[in-house]
Write a protein that holds these residues in place. Structure first.
Motif, PDB file in Angstrom:
ATOM      1  N   TYR A  49       0.866  -1.178   0.000  1.00  0.00           N
ATOM      2  CA  TYR A  49       0.000   0.000   0.000  1.00  0.00           C
ATOM      3  C   TYR A  49       0.908   1.235   0.000  1.00  0.00           C
ATOM      4  O   TYR A  49       1.442   1.616   1.033  1.00  0.00           O
ATOM      5  CB  TYR A  49      -0.872   0.047   1.250  1.00  0.00           C
ATOM      6  CG  TYR A  49      -1.811  -1.120   1.453  1.00  0.00           C
ATOM      7  CD1 TYR A  49      -1.815  -2.222   0.602  1.00  0.00           C
ATOM      8  CD2 TYR A  49      -2.716  -1.114   2.527  1.00  0.00           C
ATOM      9  CE1 TYR A  49      -2.681  -3.280   0.825  1.00  0.00           C
ATOM     10  CE2 TYR A  49      -3.582  -2.174   2.740  1.00  0.00           C
ATOM     11  CZ  TYR A  49      -3.553  -3.252   1.897  1.00  0.00           C
ATOM     12  OH  TYR A  49      -4.407  -4.301   2.111  1.00  0.00           O
ATOM     13  N   GLU A  51       0.030   4.425  -1.146  1.00  0.00           N
ATOM     14  CA  GLU A  51      -0.694   5.577  -0.605  1.00  0.00           C
ATOM     15  C   GLU A  51      -2.119   5.195  -0.238  1.00  0.00           C
ATOM     16  O   GLU A  51      -2.664   4.223  -0.753  1.00  0.00           O
ATOM     17  CB  GLU A  51      -0.656   6.764  -1.565  1.00  0.00           C
ATOM     18  CG  GLU A  51      -1.220   6.480  -2.925  1.00  0.00           C
ATOM     19  CD  GLU A  51      -1.272   7.751  -3.772  1.00  0.00           C
ATOM     20  OE1 GLU A  51      -1.056   8.849  -3.230  1.00  0.00           O
ATOM     21  OE2 GLU A  51      -1.550   7.630  -4.970  1.00  0.00           O
ATOM     22  N   THR A  53      -6.076   4.884  -0.025  1.00  0.00           N
ATOM     23  CA  THR A  53      -7.183   5.057  -0.972  1.00  0.00           C
ATOM     24  C   THR A  53      -8.059   6.198  -0.426  1.00  0.00           C
ATOM     25  O   THR A  53      -7.950   6.557   0.752  1.00  0.00           O
ATOM     26  CB  THR A  53      -8.017   3.769  -1.075  1.00  0.00           C
ATOM     27  OG1 THR A  53      -8.611   3.503   0.207  1.00  0.00           O
ATOM     28  CG2 THR A  53      -7.155   2.581  -1.499  1.00  0.00           C
ATOM     29  N   GLN A  56      -9.807   5.513   2.778  1.00  0.00           N
ATOM     30  CA  GLN A  56      -8.841   5.438   3.882  1.00  0.00           C
ATOM     31  C   GLN A  56      -8.397   6.835   4.315  1.00  0.00           C
ATOM     32  O   GLN A  56      -8.235   7.110   5.503  1.00  0.00           O
ATOM     33  CB  GLN A  56      -7.628   4.590   3.470  1.00  0.00           C
ATOM     34  CG  GLN A  56      -7.974   3.102   3.335  1.00  0.00           C
ATOM     35  CD  GLN A  56      -6.915   2.289   2.622  1.00  0.00           C
ATOM     36  OE1 GLN A  56      -5.917   2.825   2.130  1.00  0.00           O
ATOM     37  NE2 GLN A  56      -7.132   0.984   2.523  1.00  0.00           N
ATOM     38  N   PRO A  74     -16.858   2.354  -3.198  1.00  0.00           N
ATOM     39  CA  PRO A  74     -17.059   1.188  -4.056  1.00  0.00           C
ATOM     40  C   PRO A  74     -16.299  -0.054  -3.586  1.00  0.00           C
ATOM     41  O   PRO A  74     -15.317   0.049  -2.848  1.00  0.00           O
ATOM     42  CB  PRO A  74     -16.503   1.645  -5.411  1.00  0.00           C
ATOM     43  CG  PRO A  74     -16.443   3.123  -5.354  1.00  0.00           C
ATOM     44  CD  PRO A  74     -16.333   3.507  -3.922  1.00  0.00           C
ATOM     45  N   THR A  75     -16.766  -1.217  -4.043  1.00  0.00           N
ATOM     46  CA  THR A  75     -16.097  -2.483  -3.762  1.00  0.00           C
ATOM     47  C   THR A  75     -14.656  -2.424  -4.268  1.00  0.00           C
ATOM     48  O   THR A  75     -14.403  -1.892  -5.340  1.00  0.00           O
ATOM     49  CB  THR A  75     -16.856  -3.631  -4.474  1.00  0.00           C
ATOM     50  OG1 THR A  75     -18.214  -3.609  -4.019  1.00  0.00           O
ATOM     51  CG2 THR A  75     -16.242  -4.979  -4.158  1.00  0.00           C
ATOM     52  N   GLY A  76     -13.736  -2.945  -3.482  1.00  0.00           N
ATOM     53  CA  GLY A  76     -12.326  -2.989  -3.876  1.00  0.00           C
ATOM     54  C   GLY A  76     -11.565  -1.720  -3.568  1.00  0.00           C
ATOM     55  O   GLY A  76     -10.435  -1.548  -4.013  1.00  0.00           O
ATOM     56  N   SER A  77     -12.164  -0.812  -2.784  1.00  0.00           N
ATOM     57  CA  SER A  77     -11.489   0.468  -2.538  1.00  0.00           C
ATOM     58  C   SER A  77     -10.783   0.521  -1.185  1.00  0.00           C
ATOM     59  O   SER A  77     -10.415   1.593  -0.719  1.00  0.00           O
ATOM     60  CB  SER A  77     -12.480   1.626  -2.691  1.00  0.00           C
ATOM     61  OG  SER A  77     -13.483   1.545  -1.704  1.00  0.00           O
ATOM     62  N   GLY A  78     -10.581  -0.638  -0.553  1.00  0.00           N
ATOM     63  CA  GLY A  78      -9.754  -0.676   0.657  1.00  0.00           C
ATOM     64  C   GLY A  78     -10.471  -0.344   1.951  1.00  0.00           C
ATOM     65  O   GLY A  78      -9.874   0.176   2.890  1.00  0.00           O
ATOM     66  N   LYS A  79     -11.749  -0.706   2.037  1.00  0.00           N
ATOM     67  CA  LYS A  79     -12.503  -0.398   3.261  1.00  0.00           C
ATOM     68  C   LYS A  79     -12.012  -1.228   4.453  1.00  0.00           C
ATOM     69  O   LYS A  79     -12.041  -0.768   5.586  1.00  0.00           O
ATOM     70  CB  LYS A  79     -14.006  -0.622   3.017  1.00  0.00           C
ATOM     71  CG  LYS A  79     -14.590   0.392   2.033  1.00  0.00           C
ATOM     72  CD  LYS A  79     -16.106   0.362   1.971  1.00  0.00           C
ATOM     73  CE  LYS A  79     -16.670  -0.855   1.268  1.00  0.00           C
ATOM     74  NZ  LYS A  79     -16.341  -0.903  -0.194  1.00  0.00           N
ATOM     75  N   THR A  80     -11.542  -2.455   4.192  1.00  0.00           N
ATOM     76  CA  THR A  80     -11.111  -3.318   5.299  1.00  0.00           C
ATOM     77  C   THR A  80      -9.975  -2.678   6.105  1.00  0.00           C
ATOM     78  O   THR A  80     -10.060  -2.575   7.333  1.00  0.00           O
ATOM     79  CB  THR A  80     -10.663  -4.704   4.772  1.00  0.00           C
ATOM     80  OG1 THR A  80     -11.563  -5.109   3.747  1.00  0.00           O
ATOM     81  CG2 THR A  80     -10.653  -5.731   5.878  1.00  0.00           C
ATOM     82  N   GLU A 116      -7.071 -10.550   6.060  1.00  0.00           N
ATOM     83  CA  GLU A 116      -6.514  -9.188   5.988  1.00  0.00           C
ATOM     84  C   GLU A 116      -6.030  -8.746   7.374  1.00  0.00           C
ATOM     85  O   GLU A 116      -5.016  -8.068   7.498  1.00  0.00           O
ATOM     86  CB  GLU A 116      -7.588  -8.225   5.443  1.00  0.00           C
ATOM     87  CG  GLU A 116      -7.113  -6.804   5.150  1.00  0.00           C
ATOM     88  CD  GLU A 116      -6.438  -6.615   3.803  1.00  0.00           C
ATOM     89  OE1 GLU A 116      -6.067  -7.625   3.163  1.00  0.00           O
ATOM     90  OE2 GLU A 116      -6.259  -5.446   3.391  1.00  0.00           O
ATOM     91  N   ARG A 119      -2.652 -10.329   8.005  1.00  0.00           N
ATOM     92  CA  ARG A 119      -1.639  -9.671   7.178  1.00  0.00           C
ATOM     93  C   ARG A 119      -1.220  -8.332   7.793  1.00  0.00           C
ATOM     94  O   ARG A 119      -0.043  -8.053   7.956  1.00  0.00           O
ATOM     95  CB  ARG A 119      -2.237  -9.425   5.792  1.00  0.00           C
ATOM     96  CG  ARG A 119      -1.293  -9.655   4.636  1.00  0.00           C
ATOM     97  CD  ARG A 119      -2.071 -10.035   3.386  1.00  0.00           C
ATOM     98  NE  ARG A 119      -2.784  -8.906   2.804  1.00  0.00           N
ATOM     99  CZ  ARG A 119      -2.324  -8.192   1.778  1.00  0.00           C
ATOM    100  NH1 ARG A 119      -1.162  -8.454   1.249  1.00  0.00           N
ATOM    101  NH2 ARG A 119      -3.043  -7.209   1.282  1.00  0.00           N
TER     102      ARG A 119
END
Ligand code: ADP
Ligand code: MG
Length: 267
Positions: A49, A51, A53, A56, A74-80, A116, A119
């Motif tokens: 990562y 920078e 998103t 974030q 949106p989905t895949g934008s690093g919400k986790t 996640e 990780r």
């Protein structure tokens, strides 16, 4: 202020609420502004990562300043990572609890969040677990009345195992169904008093299932909220779409709410 607005616009961030913390310029600001351990920032960088998103950039400062949020991106934008990093920071080291609870609609998603977590928490000692279901004993008990007491004992010991795992965990991930099923067992006593953050991921899916599912979810959410009754408890909702049901619930239930939207409102 002007400059903040320009910066948010550049990144497609909309934020509504009072005293909104300024958006993050880069991950190193986590250390300079919020005193986050450099080791945690290093792990983030090692995960590739470079920078933050957009979600974030805005959600991290809000949660680190203890603000309740509704975050739509949106989905895949690093919400986790947007909700995990503040949890790691505020929870510090391992001491059990649980002290953070993450609810999500499916077990696949629960395991995805769990991976996640492993990780990104490489530099910390925090413990995390996924609440498992218990089916076997129930199936057996349905097939034979003779084995009922044996089955009951098996079930009870399994439930006790789950209970012990949860108490040892700092972060617990579950679907609302499984968590409430466990909480509703007669001989299970899990205190949620220490829960600092309740995270609701993919809130749109849970609020907007079939009518029956949505009603069950609301009941389960009320039960979980009542159980996590501590004064310190905060709620953060994450969602891929902006849905009126979720927004309304947040406005009514979350004091000092900040609504963050990235990209199209209905992407
Ligand atoms: P969402 O929950 O918004 O659908 P995820 O949290 O699942 O998105 O993240 C999608 C992917 O992006 C994951 O593989 C995650 O590791 C990666 N990711 C998250 N944040 C960043 C970042 N700042 N830079 C690069 N990749 C990132
Ligand atoms: Mg997600």
């Amino acid at each position: 202020l002007e400059e903040q607005n320009r910066f948010r616009n550049e990144h497609g961030i909309k934020a509504v609420g009072r005293h909104i913390p300024s958006a993050l310029k880069d991950f190193t600001e986590l250390t300079s502004r919020y005193n986050i351990k450099p080791a945690l920032v290093d792990t983030v960088t090692q995960c590739g990562y470079t920078e933050p998103t957009p979600i974030q950039r805005q959600a991290l400062p809000c949660m680190l300043e203890d603000r309740q949020i509704l975050a739509c991106a949106p989905t895949g934008s690093g919400k986790t990572a947007a909700f995990l990093l503040p949890l790691f920071h505020v929870l510090g080291g391992a001491q059990g609890g649980p002290r953070a609870l993450i609810l999500c609609p499916t077990r696949e998603l629960a395991h995805q969040i769990y991976r996640e977590t492993l990780r990104l928490s490489a530099s910390s000692s925090l413990r995390c677990s996924v609440v498992k279901k218990y089916r076997e004993a129930l199936r057996l008990s349905a097939s034979s009345s003779l084995r009922c007491s044996v089955v009951k004992n098996v079930k009870e010991s399994k439930m006790k195992e789950r209970e012990a795992t949860i108490k040892k965990s700092d972060i617990v991930i579950s679907t609302p169904n499984r968590l409430c099923y466990l909480l509703n067992q007669d001989n299970v006593t899990i205190s949620m008093d220490k829960v600092r953050w309740l995270i609701i991921d993919e809130a749109d899916k849970m609020f907007e299932g079939s009518e029956e599912q949505a009603r069950d979810f609301r009941q389960q959410l009320q039960q979980v909220l009542a159980a996590c009754g501590g004064k310190q408890r905060r709620v953060a909702m994450f969602s891929a779409t902006h849905t009126p049901a979720v927004a309304k619930w947040c406005r009514h239930n979350l004091r000092g709410l900040i609504s963050i939207t990235v990209g199209q409102r209905n992407a």
